[in-house]
Motif scaffolding. Structure first.
Motif: not given
Lengths: 260, 260
Positions: A74, A78, A121, A127-128, A123-124
């Motif tokens: 993480k 990030l 990406s 992240i969840d 990534l969103p």
């Protein structure tokens, strides 16, 4: 400092040529004389080593990141390091792209881009979903793909535009399925990608092929059609290895998932 | 923590879908809101990124390490991280080696090992030569090789013994020259390596071949002789890529030098 260096070397290798080779595991070992690091340092060392092994394709097929590396992954994706790695691979690829001799002028010099974690990406989504700590959920991920809102990876967009400007034929070769063509096209365009020559998705009968085979077969076809595969950008080794490999392959960082 | 995560995501991707794509470089950018790191952190970030790029074969041919990464590389190879990386690749290779189906029983399952920075360590030489900061000096390095005192890389010796015990045919495929055969054999035996099937060195007419080609040709010959190349361990991508690639390749860490 020199004393420190010599000390370490002696401690690392001293038993190598003492005539005693009965315990070869002692030839290189952890320098036990170093001050004990705290747990955070140990986890960091362990997870960096895991990440290196993943990125260099040394690991067997894996389905989730190691639980103890959840925070590490993480923090990496990030933080500054992931961006730095993405920028570097974009710059290296861009330099190479500029050196290719286009004097043939036959429009047969091609560059291949993967899509997910290469141009766009997710990534969103991750992240969840624990940054790779959760088992991959096809139906959940499909829902995310169908929203068509994956942002561009900016350094890749920069490379993409450079490659288009230089006159390469651009092939987008993705593991996404054919039924996601429209949303993928919309997503790519909204994210700033234009002027590709071909977008290749998996047809229904290719759904269960290993990615390495599927992508190799598509590259084989390009080569048969006379294209010179100069560059290939992907976040998975299955994007890059196999038959008809490109002249240079560029491995984007992705510590969150593995596609064989 | 969740607030921090959301904040970062917003700062990383917020401009991606605001209808304004005139400055795509802002889609992913350094999170400028983070507290400024000190110079040491910046160098560490930069050099880790360089090391990743080197280990994943993203860099163009390079002849020396970046000057600003001299201390970083020294600390890496003399510290715990290099050993951890070597141990991990040895363990991963060992697990894979054990899974190969030997039921054919024809003695044709083979494993290839490179020598320098794979079985034997030249770290004592590189300690005296800036850990890759100095341009490679063939005649100085030859003198070191001719001393025949390079220590074993212990995790590689462990893998080697496992591979021999499992019944693989072991091929040592090195860029060292034929004239160094005797000293290399002596060095290997003194360091604990035994029972290889073939030690392949460069003949005089192969001196100027690129390593990737030289090693590919040697692997091609093995395949022609009916060997199944199961594993290949090397610290250079030129040990691993090219034709007749093995079923699994294992990339050992080496941030000190690059052989094309």
């Amino acid at each position: 400092m020199m004393i420190h260096v010599i000390f370490l070397v002696v401690s690392l290798f001293s038993s190598a040529f003492c005539g005693e080779l009965s315990d070869p595991s002692s030839i290189i070992k952890y320098p036990s004389e170093e001050p004990k690091r705290d747990d955070g340092d140990e986890v960091n060392l362990h997870c960096t080593s895991w990440r290196f092994a993943a990125e260099t394709n040394n690991l067997a097929s894996w389905s989730t990141i190691p639980a103890e590396c959840a925070d590490y992954v993480k923090d990496y994706v990030l933080g500054k390091a992931y961006v730095a790695d993405l920028e570097r691979v974009s710059e290296e690829a861009s330099v190479f792209a500029s050196t290719v001799d286009f004097s043939a002028g036959d429009g047969k010099d091609a560059w291949i881009f993967d899509i997910d974690e290469t141009l766009l990406s997710n990534l969103p989504y991750y992240i969840d979903h624990g940054f790779g700590l959760e088992l991959f959920d096809h139906s959940e991920f499909d829902k995310w793909v169908e929203r068509g809102v994956a942002p561009a990876i900016a350094p890749s967009l920069k490379l993409y535009q450079r490659v288009v400007d230089l006159g390469y034929r651009v092939f987008l070769l993705t593991g996404r399925k054919e039924s996601h063509r429209l949303v993928t096209v919309e997503n790519l365009i909204n994210a700033g990608f234009q002027n590709w020559d071909k977008l290749i998705l998996r047809s229904p009968d290719e759904q269960h092929k290993m990615a390495t085979l599927y992508k190799s077969e598509k590259r084989d076809e390009m080569v048969k059609e006379g294209f010179r595969l100069r560059g290939n950008s992907g976040d998975q080794w299955s994007d890059l290895l196999g038959s008809s490999m490109s002249q240079r392959s560029f491995k984007l960082a992705n510590p969150m998932y593995y596609i064989p």
